[in-house]
Scaffold this motif. Structure first.
Motif, PDB file in Angstrom:
ATOM      1  N   ARG A   6       0.862  -1.180   0.000  1.00 27.80           N
ATOM      2  CA  ARG A   6       0.000   0.000   0.000  1.00 27.80           C
ATOM      3  C   ARG A   6       0.897   1.227   0.000  1.00 27.80           C
ATOM      4  O   ARG A   6       1.776   1.368   0.816  1.00 27.80           O
ATOM      5  CB  ARG A   6      -0.924   0.023   1.220  1.00 27.80           C
ATOM      6  N   GLU A  90      -9.205   3.361   5.273  1.00 30.28           N
ATOM      7  CA  GLU A  90      -8.418   2.383   4.520  1.00 30.28           C
ATOM      8  C   GLU A  90      -7.488   1.586   5.420  1.00 30.28           C
ATOM      9  O   GLU A  90      -7.264   0.399   5.183  1.00 30.28           O
ATOM     10  CB  GLU A  90      -7.642   3.058   3.388  1.00 30.28           C
ATOM     11  N   ASP A 133     -13.271   2.130  -3.565  1.00 33.86           N
ATOM     12  CA  ASP A 133     -12.069   1.378  -3.193  1.00 33.86           C
ATOM     13  C   ASP A 133     -10.951   1.817  -4.134  1.00 33.86           C
ATOM     14  O   ASP A 133     -10.916   1.412  -5.295  1.00 33.86           O
ATOM     15  CB  ASP A 133     -12.322  -0.119  -3.325  1.00 33.86           C
TER      16      ASP A 133
END
Length: 171
Positions: A6, A90, A133
């Motif tokens: 990420r 998130e 998303d």
């Protein structure tokens, strides 16, 4: 903790979400239907258990009815009430189902985030999908499992039928 791979959040509406910033004219009206623009002051005023709004990825959500049912407890949501909380959302690794929670209601777009929301739409997001998303959208848009799985099953069935016919004709 962030999952491996990420990157630094790119959903902050101070920068464009999926497209490079442009110096051109302001973005056109949102093609999927005009959303109400919510000021940061109005968002901030909804910070009590009776009325909790949060902004996630440029969209403002009324989560008041969901508060008692939040799996992490109401305190988790109350801690981000009345503000932009994309990073916190998130970081919690919410599922696709959580993004479409029926008791959360879309209020509008956070002032200054209109271009970001238009970019979500341009990459396949719609209000029916709930909270966007970014990982799905940056990889080319949403691809619904409800369409993919039956298509793969149908292709496998056709392949099996073709193989059976070939074997029958060979005998």
């Amino acid at each position: 903790l962030k999952p491996p791979g990420r990157r630094t959040p790119f959903w902050d509406c101070r920068a464009s979400a999926l497209a490079p910033p442009s110096a051109g004219p302001p973005p056109p009206a949102m093609s999927g239907g005009e959303l109400r623009v919510v000021s940061k002051a109005e968002l901030a005023s909804h910070n009590s258990a009776q009325s909790i709004w949060i902004a996630v990825h440029g969209l403002v959500w009324d989560v008041s009815k969901f508060l008692p049912d939040h799996p992490g407890g109401p305190e988790v949501v109350e801690a981000v009430a009345g503000r932009e909380c994309s990073a916190e959302f998130e970081d919690a690794l919410h599922s696709a189902g959580a993004r479409r929670e029926e008791t959360t209601k879309l209020v509008g777009v956070l002032d200054g985030c209109q271009e970001q929301v238009e970019n979500w739409r341009a990459h396949g997001w719609s209000e029916a999908q709930g909270i966007p998303d970014p990982d799905e959208l940056k990889d080319g848009g949403y691809c619904s499992a409800s369409v993919l799985v039956p298509a793969l099953v149908a292709m496998a069935a056709m392949g099996a039928a073709a193989a059976a016919m070939f074997m029958r004709n060979k005998s």
